[in-house]
Design a protein around this motif. Structure first.
Motif, mmCIF file in Angstrom:
data_model
loop_
_atom_site.group_PDB
_atom_site.id
_atom_site.type_symbol
_atom_site.label_atom_id
_atom_site.label_comp_id
_atom_site.label_asym_id
_atom_site.label_seq_id
_atom_site.Cartn_x
_atom_site.Cartn_y
_atom_site.Cartn_z
ATOM 1 N N ILE A 178 23.756 37.639 105.731
ATOM 2 C CA ILE A 178 23.545 36.012 106.164
ATOM 3 C C ILE A 178 23.915 36.265 107.540
ATOM 4 C CG2 ILE A 178 24.057 33.548 105.499
ATOM 5 C CD1 ILE A 178 22.159 34.503 103.573
ATOM 6 N N GLU A 179 22.855 35.932 108.448
ATOM 7 C CA GLU A 179 23.605 34.946 109.797
ATOM 8 C C GLU A 179 24.316 34.264 109.883
ATOM 9 O OE1 GLU A 179 21.858 35.107 114.122
ATOM 10 O OE2 GLU A 179 20.634 36.300 113.356
ATOM 11 N N ASN A 180 25.170 34.783 110.719
ATOM 12 C CA ASN A 180 26.241 32.964 110.717
ATOM 13 C C ASN A 180 27.105 32.498 109.598
ATOM 14 O OD1 ASN A 180 26.380 33.647 113.438
ATOM 15 N ND2 ASN A 180 24.138 32.554 113.846
ATOM 16 N N GLY A 181 27.195 33.613 108.605
ATOM 17 C CA GLY A 181 27.570 33.111 107.422
ATOM 18 C C GLY A 181 27.684 34.416 105.810
ATOM 19 N N SER A 182 28.131 33.542 105.150
ATOM 20 C CA SER A 182 28.196 34.871 104.081
ATOM 21 C C SER A 182 27.682 34.045 102.822
ATOM 22 C CB SER A 182 29.594 35.004 103.727
ATOM 23 O OG SER A 182 30.396 33.954 103.461
ATOM 24 N N VAL A 183 27.151 35.164 101.999
ATOM 25 C CA VAL A 183 27.082 35.026 100.396
ATOM 26 C C VAL A 183 28.035 34.854 99.574
ATOM 27 C CG1 VAL A 183 25.932 36.450 99.162
ATOM 28 C CG2 VAL A 183 25.139 36.255 101.052
ATOM 29 N N THR A 184 28.225 33.159 98.855
ATOM 30 C CA THR A 184 29.278 33.534 97.783
ATOM 31 C C THR A 184 28.932 33.229 96.583
ATOM 32 O OG1 THR A 184 30.445 31.571 97.473
ATOM 33 C CG2 THR A 184 29.239 30.921 98.890
ATOM 34 N N THR A 185 29.599 33.491 95.718
ATOM 35 C CA THR A 185 29.593 32.774 94.105
ATOM 36 C C THR A 185 28.560 31.862 93.997
ATOM 37 O OG1 THR A 185 29.698 33.504 91.883
ATOM 38 C CG2 THR A 185 31.334 32.149 93.407
ATOM 39 N N ASN A 186 27.601 31.634 93.296
ATOM 40 C CA ASN A 186 27.005 30.215 92.738
ATOM 41 C C ASN A 186 27.308 30.010 91.234
ATOM 42 O OD1 ASN A 186 25.069 32.477 91.173
ATOM 43 N ND2 ASN A 186 23.003 31.953 91.831
ATOM 44 N N PHE A 187 28.144 31.053 90.570
ATOM 45 C CA PHE A 187 28.791 30.674 89.672
ATOM 46 C C PHE A 187 29.459 29.466 89.174
ATOM 47 C CE2 PHE A 187 31.491 31.778 85.759
ATOM 48 C CZ PHE A 187 30.389 32.314 84.682
#
Length: 182
Positions: free
Chosen positions: A119-128
């Motif tokens: 992801i550009e200009n962001g980060s992946v986080t959990t959807n849990f």
């Protein structure tokens, strides 16, 4: 083919962007609805009652439309209650579908294995946490639906209830979940 759940029902805590049927995400969600609605109905209602329910919806039979549209009823404690129906913001099938859609979207399968897009200009986080919220809201709605059906046992005699584990292969649809899966 789904008879109850629509793309428009994925709002509020189960909001999904780009859910129009013309988008890739919308097509995936529509396929998920067509997969998970029948699965949920058989798990929750059992095969026999599900068959009667679906036939009743197709034939506009009032007692089955009451499940979809909602209706007042008297519960086991002789209190007047209202089942809200399987509608916008009150459809456990949509929550069940959302849960599985998000679980399946955690990664993509590629020839080299499972991948997560950068992801550009962001980060992946959990959807849990959102998945747990959707699941637990579904469980609450399932309990309401069970109360409606069980309180109207004379109208819905083929509904066997939540405790028939041998009839309902996924009794987990009636159990809350938490982050620790306890």
């Amino acid at each position: 083919m789904a008879l109850i759940t629509t793309l428009d029902q994925f709002v509020g805590s189960i909001y999904l962007p780009n859910r129009q049927v013309t988008t890739t995400e919308g097509k995936v969600l529509n396929n998920d609805i067509n997969k998970y609605e029948p699965e949920f109905l058989i798990y929750f209602l059992g095969y026999e009652f599900n068959k009667l329910f679906l036939d009743g919806i197709i034939n506009n039979t009032a007692i089955y439309l009451d499940i979809v549209n909602g209706k007042e009823y008297t519960d086991g404690n002789n209190r007047l209650q209202y089942w809200g129906g399987l509608k916008l913001n009150h459809n456990p099938i949509a929550n069940y579908t959302y849960y599985h859609n998000r679980k399946n979207a955690r990664s993509s399968t590629a020839s080299i294995g499972e991948t997560i897009p950068a992801i550009e200009n962001g980060s992946v986080t959990t959807n849990f946490y959102k998945m747990l919220t959707a699941w637990n809201e579904m469980v609450d709605m399932n309990r309401e639906l069970h109360d409606f059906l069980f309180s109207n046992k004379s109208i819905y005699p083929t509904y066997l209830g939540l405790n028939c584990i041998d009839v309902y292969p996924n009794s987990a649809t009636n159990v809350d979940r938490n982050f620790l899966n306890l």
